[in-house]
Design a protein around this motif. Structure first.
Motif, mmCIF file in Angstrom:
data_model
loop_
_atom_site.group_PDB
_atom_site.id
_atom_site.type_symbol
_atom_site.label_atom_id
_atom_site.label_comp_id
_atom_site.label_asym_id
_atom_site.label_seq_id
_atom_site.Cartn_x
_atom_site.Cartn_y
_atom_site.Cartn_z
ATOM 1 N N ASP A 10 -1.471 10.553 5.420
ATOM 2 C CA ASP A 10 -2.464 10.016 4.480
ATOM 3 C C ASP A 10 -3.831 9.838 5.147
ATOM 4 N N ASP A 17 1.824 7.724 12.363
ATOM 5 C CA ASP A 17 1.053 6.941 11.396
ATOM 6 C C ASP A 17 1.427 5.461 11.459
ATOM 7 N N TYR A 75 2.159 5.057 0.566
ATOM 8 C CA TYR A 75 1.956 5.853 1.782
ATOM 9 C C TYR A 75 2.706 7.177 1.704
ATOM 10 N N ARG A 79 5.517 1.757 -0.190
ATOM 11 C CA ARG A 79 4.900 0.871 0.797
ATOM 12 C C ARG A 79 5.307 1.338 2.188
ATOM 13 N N LEU A 80 4.559 0.905 3.180
ATOM 14 C CA LEU A 80 4.822 1.334 4.545
ATOM 15 C C LEU A 80 6.162 0.795 5.056
ATOM 16 N N PRO A 111 2.836 9.242 -4.116
ATOM 17 C CA PRO A 111 3.114 8.925 -2.714
ATOM 18 C C PRO A 111 4.598 9.071 -2.394
ATOM 19 N N THR A 162 0.833 -1.204 0.000
ATOM 20 C CA THR A 162 0.000 0.000 0.000
ATOM 21 C C THR A 162 0.869 1.256 0.000
ATOM 22 N N VAL A 201 -4.757 6.276 6.534
ATOM 23 C CA VAL A 201 -4.245 5.958 7.870
ATOM 24 C C VAL A 201 -5.138 6.583 8.934
ATOM 25 N N ALA A 242 -7.076 4.136 0.278
ATOM 26 C CA ALA A 242 -5.694 4.203 -0.211
ATOM 27 C C ALA A 242 -5.618 4.015 -1.719
#
Length: 685
Positions: free
Chosen positions: A70, A239, A66, A131-132, A127, A64, A73, A119
């Protein structure tokens, strides 16, 4: 009012354990799911939630995009009010239909699905991170926002996370192989090459799994030391904590329901053999979720430091307000007030042995026997109990909150029940309660029953020595009967709870039984008709009528088969078998031709065998979803006691072998029988 510091600390400790160790949720999860009807639609839905939980953790962390701040979140919120609305949305719809509990894991899964949909919406700008996981690596970098060095543990977090899931799934499969290859093998037998190879693969998978967890622990250490005093690092830390705490709570709740998904899937598979794969898949998912939960817990606890937010104040634990509130809720949910009403009718009879030679004992030749005519005891009783569930033990602490006796109304005598081992050994008050709590926690169960028959007659009947038929009454006298029975046993199902559930075994007590009661008796001495055969025993002599105390110390077992108190209508059965002995004092006439003359008094050991059997039906009158439970239980119970004295042993030698049989014995001419129906109503708050 707010609890004092000590009490608040206790609640907080219990709640933290519930957040970090799913087994601590056992009390509430067991009440919600343990004895539900096994319906395929429910199992399918919950198994799908387990699958989705594992998939969501991968998707949110590894796939996802990020950017700090965001909206997706920020959407990860689930308070009490919204949680209740979500629960109502599923509660009355299929497959739950108002009769099954909606797991909290489903509510967290729904919120994560909604966040992922946000998302995926178009963004005004690209972004910041694909990804996170990349954001976590950047947060842990020595220079915030700079690329992490090659040696960074946080940079290796995606690979460690993937390895964790792969090794957990593979380990579950390898362990099933070891179980399959070990089935039916003699204890202590050497491993076959195939079994040894399977065990080696299990050991290798466990080492690999431990290595992945070490890598994640290293990444967590870097995250704990991360500097987030300035933006955007501060927002990134908050987050990341929000996301990991939300995933952690979802996994905690998923693991609470997972054992019951497995159990119910096995029960469905009994009628649908092909359905067994669902149980195996749920077991494997449980292993994956547990490993992921440990990793998420380590990362969430680490992120709480740079985010400067206690874990209990994060989004994942917003529902039920805080960890302290969770602890209070768990404690409150474990406290019950039980109101019991008991209606029982108890009969006593002696089941006399036949006079003819059709059985093993031939009583032809006796001239007297006793017949008992005892009015049954009819009793209405009631009791109030305050109980508390400890972590893995339901109703572990029991405090009498009302009646000191069960008897509210009785006729023909009375019946009293108690289950306090502390009182039996002489303790009183609080000391007895504390002792009973300890006994229950280790699985020791105690039952005391005292039945008093106050209206009865015993009649001495003349018997024709040739035909064995009754020839009329000789004498009659009133008598009373007091019966005491104490059972103390260990519940073996504590050692294998899942296997016990699979075979509908509610309780299996192995232990000790004490019983005593006093009755007028006539003793009959019998001998082998053909020495050494032990096939038929013939009458030799009889005693005068006398009052005799039967006192027995026995060992054995009792079990209850059934599927618990939660199904709407559930049959059950009890079976018990105990054997042992006790002292007895009795007398025969020195000269049978002189009635009332001198007596030969003897003391011996009476051997006894007691067994009980009951069948019943349990009806639940309230919904599964109601904390208020009203149960009724109707059963018919039969308990038989046989007793006798071995007065000599006969040895017969045939070649090199010696056979021992009972040469002479003494008995009372029948079995004592206690039986009757019982109606029990229980209201639990």
């Amino acid at each position: 009012m707010r609890p004092g510091p000590a009490l608040a600390g206790l609640f907080l400790a219990a709640a933290v354990a519930s957040a970090c160790v799913p087994a601590t949720y056992n009390v509430r999860a067991a009440r919600a799911f343990a004895n539900e009807d096994a319906r395929r639609a429910i199992v399918d839905d919950r198994a799908a939630d387990l699958e989705r939980a594992a998939w969501l953790a991968d998707e949110v962390l590894a796939n996802t995009p990020y950017s700090p701040g965001d909206a997706w979140v920020a959407a990860l919120r689930l308070g009490d009010d919204e949680g209740e609305r979500l629960r109502e949305r599923f509660e009355d719809a299929a497959p739950y239909d108002g009769e099954h509990e909606v797991p909290l894991a489903k509510l967290y899964r729904v919120k994560l699905d909604e966040a992922l949909a946000r998302a995926a919406a178009p963004r005004p700008a690209p972004p910041a991170f694909a990804r996170l996981f990349d954001a976590l690596a950047a947060l842990a970098a020595p220079v915030p926002g700079a690329p992490p060095p090659a040696s960074s543990a946080a940079g290796r977090l995606p690979a460690a996370w993937q390895a964790l899931a792969e090794h957990a799934r593979a380990l579950a499969a390898e362990e099933r192989s070891v179980e399959r290859l070990s089935a039916g093998r003699p204890l202590g037998a050497p491993d076959t090459p195939e079994l040894a190879a399977a065990k080696a693969r299990v050991a290798a998978r466990r080492r690999a799994l431990a290595g992945a967890q070490r890598d994640i622990a290293g990444a967590a250490a870097e995250l704990r030391a991360a500097s987030a005093g300035q933006e955007p690092a501060a927002t990134l830390a908050r987050d990341a904590l929000r996301v990991t705490s939300f995933l952690l709570r979802m996994h905690t709740e998923a693991l609470a329901v997972a054992p019951y998904v497995v159990k119910q899937a096995r029960r469905v598979a009994r009628g649908e053999p092909g359905y067994g794969a669902t149980a195996a898949r749920a077991e494997a998912l449980s292993r994956v979720l547990e490993e992921q939960r440990e990793a998420l817990s380590a990362c969430a606890e680490a992120l709480a430091v740079p985010a400067r937010t206690p874990l209990e104040d994060t989004a994942g634990f917003e529902m039920q307000e805080s960890l302290l509130e969770q602890g209070k809720a768990i404690s409150l949910d474990a406290v019950h007030l039980q109101l019991k009403s008991d209606v029982e009718l108890l009969f006593f009879h002696q089941l006399a042995s036949p006079n003819s030679s059709g059985g093993i004992n031939d009583y032809r030749g006796r001239t007297r026997r006793l017949a008992y005519d005892v009015d049954p005891v009819f009793m209405i009783g009631g009791r109030a109990l305050l109980t508390y569930d400890f972590e893995h033990v339901r109703n572990a602490a029991r405090l009498n909150a009302g009646f000191k006796t069960d008897r509210l109304f009785s006729s023909g005598g009375d019946i009293a029940y108690d289950n306090s081992l502390g009182k039996l050994i002489g303790l009183n008050g609080f000391a007895s309660d504390v002792f009973d709590i300890g006994a229950d926690l280790v699985g020791i169960s105690t039952s005391l029953k005292i039945a008093r028959f106050t209206s009865g007659n015993v009649t001495e009947l003349a018997v024709d020595p040739v035909t064995g038929r009754d020839a009329g009454a000789v004498a009659s006298a009133p008598f009373q009967l007091l019966v005491r029975q104490i059972d103390v046993g260990f519940d073996v199902t504590k050692l294998f709870p899942e296997a016990a559930d699979d075979v509908y075994l509610e309780e299996l007590l192995v232990g000790f039984r004490y019983m005593d009661y006093k009755l007028p008796r006539i003793f009959y001495a019998l001998r082998e008709r053909e020495p050494g055969t032990g096939d038929v025993y013939v009458f030799e002599r009889q005693s005068p009528a006398q009052s005799v105390t039967s006192r027995f110390y026995q060992g054995g077992f009792s079990l209850r088969m059934g599927n618990g108190e939660w199904p709407r209508l559930a049959p059950f059965g009890d079976l018990g078998l105990y054997g042992g002995a006790g002292p007895v004092r009795y007398a025969f006439s020195a000269d049978p031709a002189v009635p009332g003359g001198p007596r030969e008094v003897d003391e011996a050991t009476m051997i006894a065998l007691s067994g009980n059997l009951s069948v019943g039906l349990r009806l639940r009158l309230t919904s599964n979803l109601s904390r208020l439970r009203l149960l009724t239980e109707l059963s018919y119970n039969v308990e038989a006691v046989g007793q006798g004295i071995v007065s000599s042993i006969h040895a017969t030698r045939r070649g090199d072998e010696t056979t021992y049989t009972v040469g002479r014995k003494i008995d009372i001419g029948g079995f004592d029988l206690f039986h009757g129906p019982r109606l029990l109503a229980v209201l639990v708050l």
